[in-house]
Design an enzyme around this catalytic site. Structure first.
Site, PDB file in Angstrom:
ATOM      1  N   ASP A 202     -29.695  95.469  47.570  1.00  0.00           N
ATOM      2  CA  ASP A 202     -29.716  94.116  47.032  1.00  0.00           C
ATOM      3  C   ASP A 202     -30.673  93.310  47.905  1.00  0.00           C
ATOM      4  O   ASP A 202     -30.349  92.945  49.041  1.00  0.00           O
ATOM      5  CB  ASP A 202     -28.293  93.542  47.054  1.00  0.00           C
ATOM      6  CG  ASP A 202     -28.255  92.074  46.658  1.00  0.00           C
ATOM      7  OD1 ASP A 202     -29.332  91.445  46.567  1.00  0.00           O
ATOM      8  OD2 ASP A 202     -27.144  91.554  46.455  1.00  0.00           O
ATOM      9  N   LYS A 228     -35.551  82.816  43.949  1.00  0.00           N
ATOM     10  CA  LYS A 228     -35.286  82.602  45.373  1.00  0.00           C
ATOM     11  C   LYS A 228     -36.562  82.740  46.208  1.00  0.00           C
ATOM     12  O   LYS A 228     -36.526  82.635  47.428  1.00  0.00           O
ATOM     13  CB  LYS A 228     -34.231  83.597  45.864  1.00  0.00           C
ATOM     14  CG  LYS A 228     -32.849  83.380  45.236  1.00  0.00           C
ATOM     15  CD  LYS A 228     -31.828  84.283  45.879  1.00  0.00           C
ATOM     16  CE  LYS A 228     -30.575  84.456  45.038  1.00  0.00           C
ATOM     17  NZ  LYS A 228     -29.685  83.291  45.093  1.00  0.00           N
TER      18      LYS A 228
HETATM   19  N1  7TS Z   1     -27.282  89.076  46.006  1.00  0.00           N
HETATM   20  C1  7TS Z   1     -27.376  88.194  46.997  1.00  0.00           C
HETATM   21  C2  7TS Z   1     -27.382  88.680  48.409  1.00  0.00           C
HETATM   22  C3  7TS Z   1     -27.475  86.827  46.698  1.00  0.00           C
HETATM   23  O1  7TS Z   1     -27.576  85.955  47.694  1.00  0.00           O
HETATM   24  C4  7TS Z   1     -27.475  86.412  45.348  1.00  0.00           C
HETATM   25  C5  7TS Z   1     -27.490  84.962  44.964  1.00  0.00           C
HETATM   26  C6  7TS Z   1     -27.408  87.387  44.357  1.00  0.00           C
HETATM   27  C7  7TS Z   1     -27.309  88.711  44.715  1.00  0.00           C
HETATM   28  C8  7TS Z   1     -27.458  87.054  42.903  1.00  0.00           C
HETATM   29  O2  7TS Z   1     -28.709  86.585  42.567  1.00  0.00           O
HETATM   30  P1  7TS Z   1     -28.999  86.111  41.078  1.00  0.00           P
HETATM   31  O3  7TS Z   1     -30.409  85.642  41.116  1.00  0.00           O
HETATM   32  O4  7TS Z   1     -28.767  87.278  40.209  1.00  0.00           O
HETATM   33  O5  7TS Z   1     -28.015  85.011  40.805  1.00  0.00           O
HETATM   34  N2  7TS Z   1     -26.970  84.108  45.942  1.00  0.00           N
HETATM   35  C9  7TS Z   1     -26.621  82.810  45.777  1.00  0.00           C
HETATM   36  C10 7TS Z   1     -26.142  82.035  46.831  1.00  0.00           C
HETATM   37  O6  7TS Z   1     -25.969  82.430  47.965  1.00  0.00           O
HETATM   38  N3  7TS Z   1     -25.893  80.800  46.362  1.00  0.00           N
HETATM   39  O7  7TS Z   1     -26.194  80.761  45.071  1.00  0.00           O
HETATM   40  C11 7TS Z   1     -26.663  82.009  44.689  1.00  0.00           C
END
Ligand code: 7TS
Length: 409
Positions: A202, A228
């Protein structure tokens, strides 16, 4: 001090110039949730819609060809950014969550049976837990977890013992979104391979902040999100080694993912299209490509070094505040995340009071409930830093926390 020009970088981010309310600037310390977007990304998406918008892979007309070239060109640059051997190994998804689910639905359902072991860690985001819970309920696979130590590191000795049980998959976060811990991905992967397991990383928090080389890591799958890393929402990537992806069944069925369809059968398309059913997020891919160009032009090593400097400063300053308890390892083992509690004040109240001064931090379990449970707390307040943050902003955060303390006596 390196030659990083943060003021010049801040000029690229229009949102940093707005006020949160009259006379109060935005101090954005929530990039772990999502990053802000530079004008280069906003303009690339704007230009795409103004000049080149069409559906891809199906038209012969000028706009369709242009849109296809832009969409595929972005894939090429993203592949280079993570040093994938080929852009065929870069699958567009909606986000990290969908990338992990793709592996859980396609690879895992084709390869795992009842009793097979999947190793995760205690510091996972819910998106690397729930897909495996679902598979456990459906298939009866077994889950076990690399423990997190008191100082927020993975217990690698415990991991080595878990490997004696011959897991089929080891799936772990490269960088924790709460503790900030940067895990030794190369070692975790090497040990997994020695034990005959494949690996899923991840990379939601690592690709935006570190220089990541999927071939040097020898990762089998690697997941991340554009939003991000200065790119738009709605698009992410699953990187996978082509031998694995080639052997996997499609995930979603429909247009674009096929070579040929008969009334009663279909033949799947080749990589990467096999895993991209339906009209994809085209403008978002263009924005993603622009984000990668933007970060590459600055240089990931320089970004990481600057963030390290800010993080070290922030941890030092926060540690001075009586009643603040920080979670996670020291600055040399982590990225730009500072999760903390303040004695006698609920994390949500901390965030709400900071917001009155325009300071954006997140409060809650940050989609890592089991990790918070491990530390015996329901929630933390979390400040996180990216290439556009400054030491002045850290000072304002610390002043804000002193103000919270005053209000709560
Ligand atoms: N894995 C990690 C380590 C993350 O920090 C996040 C999102 C995800 C997976 C999921 O990412 P997405 O783009 O599929 O949503 N983290 C966060 C957070 O820390 N605050 O809001 C989203």
């Amino acid at each position: 001090m390196n030659s990083f020009n943060v003021e010049q970088i801040r000029n690229d981010f229009p949102i940093l110039k707005r006020e949160a309310r009259q006379g109060v600037c935005v101090i954005y310390l929530d990039s772990t949730a999502t990053s802000q977007k530079p004008v280069q990304v906003i303009e690339a998406m704007n230009d795409y819609y103004r000049r080149s918008n069409a559906n891809i892979h199906r038209g012969v007309h000028t706009l369709a060809e242009e849109a296809t070239t832009l969409y595929e060109g972005a894939r090429e640059r993203i592949a280079k950014f993570i040093n994938a051997a080929s852009s065929r190994e870069v699958i567009y998804t909606r986000n990290t969550t969908e990338s992990i689910n793709l592996v859980a639905y396609s690879w895992a359902r084709a390869n795992l049976k009842a009793g097979d072991l999947v190793i995760l860690t205690e510091m996972e985001h819910h998106s690397n837990l729930v897909p495996w819970h679902m598979l456990q309920m459906e298939r009866g696979i077994e889950l076990d977890f690399i423990p997190v130590t008191e100082d927020g590191l993975l217990d690698l000795e415990a991991y080595k013992s878990l490997l004696d049980r011959r897991p089929k998959l080891v799936s772990f976060t490269h960088m924790s979104n709460v503790l900030g811990t940067i895990n030794p991905a190369d070692e975790i992967i090497r040990l997994a391979h020695d034990a005959g397991a494949i690996t899923l990383v991840d990379g939601a928090q690592s690709v935006p902040h570190l220089s990541v080389d999927v071939q040097a890591l020898d990762a089998d799958f690697y997941a991340f999100s554009a939003h991000k890393m200065c790119g738009p929402t709605g698009i992410g990537v699953l990187y996978g080694k082509s031998a694995l992806l080639d052997a996997m069944p499609p995930f979603l069925g429909g247009g674009d993912m096929i070579k040929e369809v008969k009334l009663r059968s279909f033949r799947a398309n080749s990589l990467p299209h096999k895993f991209e059913a339906g009209t994809p997020a085209i403008a978002e891919a263009v924005g993603f490509g622009a984000a990668v160009d933007y970060l590459s032009a600055i240089g990931m090593e320089r970004i990481a070094a600057y963030e390290h400097e800010i993080t070290e400063y922030a941890l030092d300053r926060l540690e001075e505040v009586p009643g603040v308890k920080l979670f996670g390892p020291s600055a040399d083992k982590k990225g730009g995340v500072a999760a903390f509690t303040l004695d006698g004040v609920h994390p949500h109240d901390v965030a709400q009071i900071l917001d009155q001064d325009g300071i954006a931090v997140r409060a809650g379990h940050h989609c890592a409930q089991p990790l918070h449970e491990k530390f015996g707390i329901p929630a933390t307040s979390r400040a996180s830093f990216y290439l556009y943050n400054t030491k002045d902003e850290v000072d304002m955060l610390v002043n804000g926390i002193y103000k919270v303390k005053e209000m709560f006596g």
